[in-house]
Design an enzyme around this catalytic site. Sequence first.
Site, PDB file in Angstrom:
ATOM      1  N   SER A 131       0.740  -1.014   0.091  1.00 48.12           N
ATOM      2  CA  SER A 131       0.014   0.045  -0.188  1.00 48.12           C
ATOM      3  C   SER A 131       0.789   1.193  -0.096  1.00 48.12           C
ATOM      4  O   SER A 131       2.254   1.287   0.453  1.00 48.12           O
ATOM      5  CB  SER A 131      -0.953  -0.065   1.106  1.00 48.12           C
ATOM      6  OG  SER A 131      -1.420   1.229   1.273  1.00 48.12           O
ATOM      7  N   TYR A 144      -1.530   0.348  10.877  1.00 44.51           N
ATOM      8  CA  TYR A 144      -1.386   0.039   9.381  1.00 44.51           C
ATOM      9  C   TYR A 144      -0.135   0.321   8.597  1.00 44.51           C
ATOM     10  O   TYR A 144       0.442  -0.341   7.965  1.00 44.51           O
ATOM     11  CB  TYR A 144      -2.777   0.638   8.628  1.00 44.51           C
ATOM     12  CG  TYR A 144      -2.917   0.072   7.146  1.00 44.51           C
ATOM     13  CD1 TYR A 144      -3.039  -1.468   7.023  1.00 44.51           C
ATOM     14  CD2 TYR A 144      -2.829   0.917   6.455  1.00 44.51           C
ATOM     15  CE1 TYR A 144      -3.363  -1.906   5.630  1.00 44.51           C
ATOM     16  CE2 TYR A 144      -3.220   0.435   5.078  1.00 44.51           C
ATOM     17  CZ  TYR A 144      -3.159  -0.881   4.603  1.00 44.51           C
ATOM     18  OH  TYR A 144      -3.510  -1.453   3.420  1.00 44.51           O
TER      19      TYR A 144
END
Length: 245
Positions: A131, A144
């Site tokens: 990501s 995250y």
Amino acid sequence: MDRTAVVTGASSGIGEATARRLAAEGFDVVAAARRRDRLDKLAAEVPGVRAVTLDVTSQESVDALAASLERCDVLVNNAGGAIGLETVANGGVADWQRMYDTNVLGSLRLTKALLPRLVASGDGVLVMLTSVAGLVSYEGGGGYNAAKHAQTAMTEVLRLELCGEPVRVVEVAPGMVHTEEFSLNRFRGDSAAADRVYQGVPDPLTADDVADAIAWCVTRPAHVNVDRLVIRPRAQAAQHKIHRV
């Protein structure tokens, strides 16, 4: 002999779209995830897709998957996800642990289990679905960000360690992708909060967009390695710069 691709987290979103796309590219696809009912539906709809129940946080489950494979030419480590947007000061240890277990240790388990088969294939491709959160940190993304930064680091180390082996190591790092579950899971089922993430954004990426990028990476000639492919919607210039209408 037909080439085999293993896609984790294949019961929805990017994983499901990637399984469909790689099957269309001629791969025998092993679609792996926890929700077997969804996988069975996918396999019934798409020729060339085989459903396998997999929990990437369980070594026993990963070992069972590896034992069921005759070969593996492509591994797409897609299983993962985000939980919460709390500050680091208010972060839940259990949430951070879960994100690390799925995104990082899950990828580690699958990579260790299937790397010998990738090497044996003579032209293996290992794809890490990371990501942009693994490249740029942002407020509320502590857990995250930490997990995806770790996954990105693992990818870079693997490429160094496998230099000279017949395996390409590819990182695909998406920005804003609107899937049915990613933000919904992040906001613990709060659909209104999940919808606000994409509110007013013209044409965020879809799961199919990312699957298309993954398929392009794995179908390049054997001597071509796409180290990192960052893919965002045109409306997202950076983590903090999003055009809304």
